[in-house]
Design a protein around this motif. Structure first.
Motif, PDB file in Angstrom:
ATOM      1  N   SER A 143       7.357   7.563   4.073  1.00 29.74           N
ATOM      2  CA  SER A 143       6.881   7.135   3.221  1.00 29.74           C
ATOM      3  C   SER A 143       6.035   8.494   2.025  1.00 29.74           C
ATOM      4  CB  SER A 143       6.255   6.142   3.633  1.00 29.74           C
ATOM      5  OG  SER A 143       7.157   5.152   4.377  1.00 29.74           O
TER       6      SER A 143
ATOM      7  N   SER B 234      -3.694  20.087   9.713  1.00 31.77           N
ATOM      8  CA  SER B 234      -4.240  19.202   8.810  1.00 31.77           C
ATOM      9  C   SER B 234      -5.831  18.989   8.632  1.00 31.77           C
ATOM     10  CB  SER B 234      -3.867  17.625   8.803  1.00 31.77           C
ATOM     11  OG  SER B 234      -4.163  17.393  10.250  1.00 31.77           O
TER      12      SER B 234
ATOM     13  N   PRO C  10       3.008   9.820   0.785  1.00 25.99           N
ATOM     14  CA  PRO C  10       3.409  10.435  -0.073  1.00 25.99           C
ATOM     15  C   PRO C  10       4.103  12.043   0.253  1.00 25.99           C
ATOM     16  CG  PRO C  10       1.186  11.399   0.873  1.00 25.99           C
ATOM     17  CD  PRO C  10       1.557  10.370   1.300  1.00 25.99           C
ATOM     18  N   TYR C  11       5.056  11.208   1.238  1.00 29.30           N
ATOM     19  CA  TYR C  11       6.255  11.646   1.713  1.00 29.30           C
ATOM     20  C   TYR C  11       7.543  11.897   1.720  1.00 29.30           C
ATOM     21  CZ  TYR C  11       2.261  12.835   4.429  1.00 29.30           C
ATOM     22  OH  TYR C  11       0.373  12.928   5.219  1.00 29.30           O
TER      23      TYR C  11
ATOM     24  N   PRO D  99       0.947  -1.153  -0.166  1.00 29.09           N
ATOM     25  CA  PRO D  99       0.056  -0.056  -0.222  1.00 29.09           C
ATOM     26  C   PRO D  99       0.663   1.386  -0.342  1.00 29.09           C
ATOM     27  CG  PRO D  99      -0.786  -1.700   1.797  1.00 29.09           C
ATOM     28  CD  PRO D  99       0.293  -2.444   1.253  1.00 29.09           C
ATOM     29  N   LYS D 100       0.830   2.266  -1.141  1.00 29.86           N
ATOM     30  CA  LYS D 100       1.374   3.571  -1.404  1.00 29.86           C
ATOM     31  C   LYS D 100       1.345   4.231   0.147  1.00 29.86           C
ATOM     32  CE  LYS D 100       1.484   3.973  -6.634  1.00 29.86           C
ATOM     33  NZ  LYS D 100       0.360   4.821  -7.296  1.00 29.86           N
ATOM     34  N   SER D 101       0.327   3.988   1.273  1.00 37.54           N
ATOM     35  CA  SER D 101       0.239   5.468   2.313  1.00 37.54           C
ATOM     36  C   SER D 101       1.964   4.608   3.144  1.00 37.54           C
ATOM     37  CB  SER D 101      -0.584   4.636   3.054  1.00 37.54           C
ATOM     38  OG  SER D 101      -1.213   3.946   2.872  1.00 37.54           O
ATOM     39  N   THR D 102       2.145   4.178   3.519  1.00 36.63           N
ATOM     40  CA  THR D 102       2.768   3.112   4.169  1.00 36.63           C
ATOM     41  C   THR D 102       4.366   2.365   3.587  1.00 36.63           C
ATOM     42  OG1 THR D 102       1.880   0.743   4.241  1.00 36.63           O
ATOM     43  CG2 THR D 102       1.422   2.647   5.812  1.00 36.63           C
ATOM     44  N   SER D 103       4.168   3.050   1.804  1.00 37.41           N
ATOM     45  CA  SER D 103       5.335   2.313   1.378  1.00 37.41           C
ATOM     46  C   SER D 103       6.821   3.815   0.821  1.00 37.41           C
ATOM     47  CB  SER D 103       4.641   1.294   0.601  1.00 37.41           C
ATOM     48  OG  SER D 103       3.792   0.497   0.895  1.00 37.41           O
TER      49      SER D 103
END
Length: 349
Positions: A229, A287, A231-232, A33-37
């Motif tokens: 990770s 945020s 998107p950072y 998963p992109k949110s944790t990768s």
């Protein structure tokens, strides 16, 4: 505050202006998963950036020992950490870290490891890495938020139960890997002042998931880590994080709270020493709400009245200000709030 004490505080704030930065990763993979990768290619780019720009990557224990002993931190110091002990840390991340000879830490959940999931490292793999110098630390027995007290359970009973589980996790980590650092990363980054006090009373060092640099005044029950990770994961974002400096911050009892009902929190007041930045250049963002108006109350305190109710969920405010003495670098502080749904229930994990 008398003049003598003020002089001591300002001198100490300037003395502790050097910083360490702790980076937080989960997966290093193209398929998770992109949110944790972060992809292996981009992760290698991060490591190359550290080398090319003369950052020194050290074991987590090196930074923590200096903060505990109040020994000056070496500027441009970086620590690399991973949460959740995924198998791709071994297959994808470790070969790259070995290439650069960079130490790192893995925060593990013993209960998860015991289930022998193919997506997680095994105890044998963790023991091998521990023998090679990797720090293996505590992420809770299971990946349960300590802040989410079950209905009808007294808080003290909940804390005692979670304390038993945390100590059981620490014991298992020591039995399986030979290490016991008493370092604990909050699952989901969720904590409360009561949990922080338990951590303090039981001689743990705890790590959160809000952003910020580490300095000698950093609270050892909520040490910030920069998420790196997606998107950072862009190099421009990494550069800003690596150049961050720690604010010297203090919060009163209400400002230190993290858990709120919907629409309960409307403002926050933060005390700090204005030593190396201009008050007019302090900016704070929340945020989901964007930039907030700052009102200074003298030279050492400012308030932020929220433009709208805080959104439900994990909410963070990031406050930054450019350094005068270190051009191009910013002081950075992040304050987390965990805001319940309108009916008083927890938001989804």
């Amino acid at each position: 505050m008398n003049k003598c004490l003020l002089a001591i505080v300002i001198l100490f704030a300037h003395f502790s202006a050097s910083a360490a930065v702790i980076l937080q990763y989960h997966h290093v993979s193209d398929t998770t998963p992109k949110s944790t990768s972060i992809t292996p290619t981009q992760f290698e780019a991060h490591l190359q950036f550290l080398k090319d720009n003369q950052f020194t990557v050290v074991p987590l224990s090196s930074v923590i020992d200096k903060v505990k002993q109040q020994t000056p931190l070496t500027d441009k110091t970086v620590v690399i950490t991973f949460d959740d002990a995924y198998i791709d840390i071994l297959t994808n991340a470790k070969p790259l870290l070995d290439k650069f000879n960079y130490p790192f830490t893995i925060f593990v959940n013993p209960g998860v490891i015991e289930r022998n999931s193919s997506s997680n490292l095994t105890w044998q793999q963790l023991k091998t890495m521990a023998d090679e110098g990797v720090i293996i630390a505590n992420h809770g027995f299971e990946h349960d938020s300590l802040a989410r007290i079950p209905d009808n359970m007294p808080q003290q009973q909940w804390l005692e139960k979670q304390g038993e589980l945390l100590n059981a996790a620490e014991k298992m980590i020591e039995e399986k890997t030979g290490q016991s650092w008493r370092y604990f990363a909050y699952p989901y980054g969720e904590y409360t002042p009561e949990i922080q006090q338990w951590v303090r009373d039981n001689d743990f060092i705890a790590f959160s998931q809000q952003s910020g640099a580490v300095g000698l005044n950093t609270d050892l029950t909520s040490i910030p880590r920069f998420p790196a990770s997606m998107p950072y994961d862009k190099i421009s974002s990494l550069r800003d994080k690596l150049n961050a400096l720690p604010f010297d911050i203090s919060l009163d009892e209400y400002a230190a709270k993290t858990l709120f009902n919907h629409k309960e929190a409307t403002s926050v007041t933060i005390d700090l020493v204005v030593d190396d930045f201009y008050k007019s250049q302090l900016n704070c963002y929340i945020s989901g709400l964007g930039r907030q108006k700052i009102k200074w109350q003298g030279d050492e305190s400012f308030s932020m009245t929220f433009s709208k109710p805080l959104p439900t969920g994990r909410v963070r405010s990031n406050c930054t200000a450019p350094s005068i003495n270190k051009p191009g670098r910013y002081y950075w502080y992040s304050k987390p709030w965990f805001v319940l749904k309108e009916d008083g229930s927890w938001y989804p994990l």
